[in-house]
Design a protein around this motif. Structure first.
Motif, PDB file in Angstrom:
ATOM      1  N   ASP A  22      -6.184  -0.497  -4.364  1.00  0.00           N
ATOM      2  CA  ASP A  22      -5.578  -1.048  -3.147  1.00  0.00           C
ATOM      3  C   ASP A  22      -6.497  -2.119  -2.570  1.00  0.00           C
ATOM      4  OD1 ASP A  22      -4.172  -1.624  -0.923  1.00  0.00           O
ATOM      5  OD2 ASP A  22      -4.067   0.413  -0.157  1.00  0.00           O
ATOM      6  N   GLU A  23      -6.161  -3.346  -2.787  1.00  0.00           N
ATOM      7  CA  GLU A  23      -6.946  -4.492  -2.322  1.00  0.00           C
ATOM      8  C   GLU A  23      -8.447  -4.246  -2.488  1.00  0.00           C
ATOM      9  OE1 GLU A  23      -5.637  -6.733   0.777  1.00  0.00           O
ATOM     10  OE2 GLU A  23      -3.609  -5.948   0.823  1.00  0.00           O
ATOM     11  N   SER A  70       0.837  -1.206   0.000  1.00  0.00           N
ATOM     12  CA  SER A  70       0.000   0.000   0.000  1.00  0.00           C
ATOM     13  C   SER A  70       0.865   1.246   0.000  1.00  0.00           C
ATOM     14  CB  SER A  70      -0.905   0.022   1.223  1.00  0.00           C
ATOM     15  OG  SER A  70      -1.790  -1.049   1.200  1.00  0.00           O
TER      16      SER A  70
HETATM   17 MG   LIG Z   1      -2.356  -2.558   2.466  1.00  0.00          MG
END
Ligand SMILES: [Mg+2]
Ligand SMILES: Nc1ncnc2c1ncn2[C@@H]1O[C@H](COP(=O)(O)OP(=O)(O)O)[C@@H](O)[C@H]1O
Lengths: 280, 314, 378
Positions: free
Chosen positions: C158-159, C43
């Protein structure tokens, strides 16, 4: 077996008695004020535990005084204006303190906390001079100005803790969308802060509504006073003969709105009080 | 693998700079307002304490140095610090603070523990507990003033009916009783605040340590002193500090309930009496300044101890 | 359309160095996935590219232009957050239009854009709803819509699927893949889920504690993991990693490794720099073993057999390994727990890692040429 059952019952009864005692302790004085406010004449001088008569003469007498009604109006005006001012300055400051990492942040927080600890009397003469200089003596505007000393720090403090709880990703989404800090504050955060603002506003309103020292010192004539001062200065024929019936009626009039607010917003008030103190 | 050395710290990016600028822009109005309503008046108060300004003509004054605080004149000491009434006010304030905050803490804890139990109508009881907190201090002082009335008050009536006292007591005027009357009103008014903060602390406790204690069959009273109290002490301390700092500047309740009686006069009442009633801004400001110093000292001590404690824990 | 380049990027939080020194190039139009265990800095890397975090050192370039100090908007990135981060008080329409309204476009242009985005993501019917009235998958689509409405050159994820349930995740995965085909913009996608990485990526970047372990296509990563970490991370069930020792002559075209319980394996890897007796790790994927039933006092014991329907996992105890060895078998599978088996494998399919965790390279007939090419790459 029997002993255990007895113990259990005794525990329940004990708890109920405790609860009753707490309720009596907290509610009885208010109840007794209401009871007294419905009495008049010589009824006042016999002690009663139950409401027996509904005589609105005291209410009529209090509300018949132009100056008391004016002082309610002054109180409403002063409290609302104080809340609005504290909110205006508090929200922007809370954004800076709650969401931006910068050097001097903890110093500013310390100043805010420090001011909220100020004894009011310590600024009394200085404020008096300022108010004289601004020609606001005996003017409710002076109260709006001076009440900022306690409503603003505390508004900033509570709003900061609420502001901090908003998710970081929300702000980052706004940054990616190209929003400036001002846009982020007004378009994204403030619409989400309504509950927190209601809480804070309510606490600030109550604090301003209840203030006494400044109101007593910075106003002079009956028609400029706020209700706490008006009530404190209600006198009867002689100094030792206060018109208790009128006094209690006036007390009930200024308190009922607050009690209603508390009953409606108790959850919010509790969250505000604890946000201000526990998390600080 | 190229082992590039880490370059020197760079300037922050535009977004960061923009946020910093905005932060200060947002803070400056608030700081200006605080300076206007708190900073400047405080400075002026301290300034006045070295002058002989009077309330009616506050702009005409002469410099008198430390005379308002302490001066030796003609074989006698004068000034705030030499006034027995001031020291009586200091003593009254401290007594009031210690007793009322102590009582509030204990009562608050009892109420919090009660409200922490699950029962029907808990929300209503909690709301009821908030009522005294919301009532203006003035109003609560008046309400209690009526309840404590020497001839027609319900409290005397109750105590006499129960046979605790033989004849009515003059709660607010009797020198031995008036401070207790003041404390009673303050305890009634501010216990809810304590109770709610203690309740909030209780509700944040993890429930597993209780269950462990319950399984071990430990006496609930012991559990309270050995488990609960230590765990909520930090939160409780914050609430106590708030209340102590509040109690040290007490004004309203004393002023309304017992007026300017010397038996109950607090530092704030003393200072205001000098300022407004006796019109002696210089002298009153000196008293206010001393009060400010006392509270500042208490705050700094607390912050210092608090930081040390936090530092020790980390 | 843009390519991104990270040059000597370093990032520290306080005293903690999260990214020591990252160098990475992402080509125009590529779908790149950052994958690695939680907390490895994925991240952080994405947020550095987005401009939400400032690097402590190094530079970020987009299309050859240094953008290190620029805002996300100036960089032309759009981002989809793990928690969606939709503005709760705005409708879907307002969420998507928020960024557009901050630009200079007029109202009708904005409406056009939002409607086009909504059409692509099948959100037309939801435009007047608030986020709380949407399902998880719909919220996800709105988040994607908001990120793509301004037609960013680079889309960052992000995910994005980690809050969805399994079946929805598969569906959204396909939708994101289709979106990439359609928009052809550069996409950088962070996940800790290697299946997502394998299925979506043109190029995978494997991160481990802030270091780039390997960059390659899913095929390269699976077939030729450059390190023990990548070998263990990519593939499910995990590659079997067994302790072994170099046996026999070293150098040249083949290497002999002795693995306790398996015997000596010969494989075509170069073992330059190693001497007999050196400890190595031998890796074999579960599907690369052959099983044969053996006599009662030979071979290894089968501890457990898991039947998955389309295949079966056979767990075998190898004395030298702490964990059980996994072998993938087609169904029907006649092997039962308690039986003893012999393991066989193909020398080409065995991976060997030295004590630092680097894979021994496969033997190539022209070592000089390969060496030159590698040197040139540096
Ligand atoms: Mg992360
Ligand atoms: N703002 C921050 N302050 C301090 N440490 C941080 C911050 N953001 C991330 N970290 C740390 O950096 C490391 C990598 O975080 P992250 O990039 O979020 O990992 P992930 O690969 O799981 O996305 C973690 O150990 C995390 O604790």
């Amino acid at each position: 077996m029997n002993v255990r059952l007895l113990k259990k019952i005794a525990g329940k009864v004990g708890f109920a008695v405790l609860l009753l005692a707490i309720l009596l302790f907290t509610v009885f004085p208010f109840y007794y004020a209401i009871l007294t406010s419905f009495k008049s004449g010589s009824e006042l001088f016999t002690v009663d535990y139950w409401i027996s008569s509904f005589d609105f003469a005291n209410y009529a007498a209090v509300l018949g005084q132009g100056s008391f009604v004016k002082s309610i109006w002054n109180s409403v005006l002063v409290s609302l204006a104080t809340v609005l001012i504290a909110m205006g300055f508090g929200l922007t400051a809370a954004y800076a303190l709650g969401r931006v990492q910068f050097r001097g942040r903890s110093a500013v927080l310390m100043i805010v906390l420090g001011v909220s600890m100020f004894p009011q009397v310590a600024v009394l003469s200085g404020l008096f001079e300022v108010i004289r200089a601004m020609n606001l003596y005996n003017d409710p505007l002076a109260l709006i100005f001076s009440y900022t000393i306690f409503t603003l720090p505390f508004t900033v403090w509570i709003l900061t803790t609420f502001m901090r709880q908003l998710p970081k990703e929300l702000e980052e989404a706004a940054i990616v969308d190209g929003a400036s800090p001002i846009t982020t504050l007004f378009k994204v955060f403030i619409p989400l802060m309504w509950p927190a603002m209601a809480t804070t506003g309510l606490l600030a309103f109550i604090a301003a509504w209840n203030e006494f020292l400044f109101a007593l010192t910075f106003t002079l004539t009956d028609d400029q006073r706020t209700v706490p001062v008006a009530i404190a200065l209600i006198t009867g024929g002689s100094q030792h003969e206060l018109p208790w019936g009128n006094l209690m009626a006036a007390s009930v009039i200024v308190t009922v709105p607050l009690v209603v607010l508390v009953l409606i917003f108790q959850r919010r008030i509790v969250s505000g009080l604890t946000a201000g103190a526990v998390k600080g | 693998m190229p082992t590039a050395s880490v370059p020197a710290r760079r300037q922050s990016s535009k977004v960061r700079r923009q946020r910093l600028r905005a932060a200060w822009l947002f803070l400056i109005p608030m700081l200006v307002v605080l300076a206007a309503v708190a900073g400047w008046p405080l400075v002026r108060t301290i300034w006045f304490s070295f002058t002989d300004a009077s309330f009616s003509s506050i702009s005409e004054y002469g410099w008198v140095g430390f005379e308002n605080y302490l001066v030796y004149d003609d074989g006698m000491w004068f000034g705030v610090l030499a006034d027995p009434a001031w020291w009586q006010a200091v003593w009254n304030t401290l007594f009031f603070t210690v007793v009322s905050v102590g009582a509030e803490t204990i009562l608050g804890l009892i109420i919090a523990l009660t409200l922490n139990a699950r029962f029907r109508g808990r929300g209503w009881v909690r709301a009821a507990v908030l009522i005294p907190w919301a009532i203006p201090t003035i109003v609560s002082a008046k309400m209690w003033g009526w309840m404590l009335h020497d001839q027609f008050g319900i409290i005397n009536d109750l105590l006499m009916t129960l046979g605790i006292i033989a004849e009515p007591l003059n709660w607010t005027a009797n020198a031995d009783l008036s401070m207790w009357a003041v404390i009673m009103v303050d305890v009634w008014k501010t216990t809810p605040f304590m109770a709610l903060l203690a309740l909030a602390a209780l509700q944040m406790l993890p429930s597993d340590c209780y269950e462990a204690a319950k399984v071990d069959g430990i006496n609930p009273v012991r559990v309270f002193f050995k488990v609960t109290l230590p765990l909520i002490t930090p939160a409780l301390m914050v609430a106590i500090i708030f209340r102590v700092l509040d109690a040290l500047r007490v004004f309203d309740v004393i002023y309304v309930l017992t007026s300017n009686s010397e038996d109950t006069m607090s530092m704030s009442v003393y200072a205001r009496q000098q300022l407004v009633q006796f019109q002696d801004v210089g002298y009153g400001s000196a008293a206010s300044t001393v009060l400010f110093m006392i509270i500042a000292l208490a705050t700094i001590t607390y912050l210092y101890l608090g930081r040390k404690q936090i530092g020790g824990e980390a | 359309m843009a390519c991104v380049e990270l040059k000597n990027i370093n990032k520290t939080f306080g005293n903690e160095e999260i990214l020591p020194c990252v160098n990475l190039r992402i080509e125009d139009g590529e779908f790149v996935v950052f994958v690695g265990p939680s907390g490895c800095g994925k991240s952080t890397m994405l947020r550095l590219i987005a401009g939400l975090e400032d690097p402590t050192g190094g530079d970020i370039e987009i299309d050859g232009r240094v953008v290190t100090e620029e805002s996300p908007k100036e960089r032309g990135v759009g981002m989809v957050f793990q928690s969606y981060a939709l503005y709760p008080h705005m409708t879907v329409y307002e969420n998507i239009a928020f960024g557009l309204k901050l630009g200079t476009a007029n109202k009708s242009r904005i409406r056009e854009w939002v409607e086009k985005t909504a059409e692509v993501l099948q959100l037309e019917k939801l435009l007047e709803r608030k986020p709380r009235e949407l399902s998880g998958g719909q919220r996800q689509r709105v988040a994607i819509g908001r990120a793509m409405a301004r037609e960013p050159k680079i889309m960052l994820f992000d995910e994005p699927l980690s809050n969805l349930d399994a079946s929805l995740r598969v569906q959204m995965r396909t939708e994101i893949a289709k979106l990439h085909d359609r928009l052809q913009s550069t996409m950088i996608y962070v996940t800790h889920d290697q299946v997502e990485a394998m299925t979506l990526a043109d190029k995978i970047v494997v991160l481990n504690r802030g270091n780039v372990e390997q960059v390659g296509t899913p095929y390269e990563l699976y077939e030729h993991p450059a390190s023990l970490f990548v070998a263990g991370f990519i593939g499910s069930p995990r590659m079997n990693l067994m302790p072994g020792r170099i046996a026999g002559a070293t150098g040249g075209a083949s290497t002999q490794v002795e693995v306790g319980g398996l015997g000596t394996l010969t494989m075509n890897r170069t073992s330059d720099g190693l001497t007999p007796g050196d400890a190595v790790t031998v890796g074999v994927r579960p599907e690369h073993f052959r099983l044969e039933l053996s006599g009662p006092d030979r071979g290894l014991e089968v501890v457990n057999v898991e039947y998955l329907g389309n295949e079966a996992y056979v767990y075998i105890e190898l004395p030298a390994m702490d964990e059980l060895m996994v072998v993938r078998q087609p169904v029907p599978c006649e092997i039962c727990p308690g039986q003893r088996v012999e393991l066989g494998t193909d020398a080409d399919l065995v991976h060997v890692f030295d004590h630092t965790g680097r894979a021994l390279p496969a033997f190539t007939p022209q070592p000089e040429a390969a060496g030159v090419a590698e040197a040139a790459n540096r």
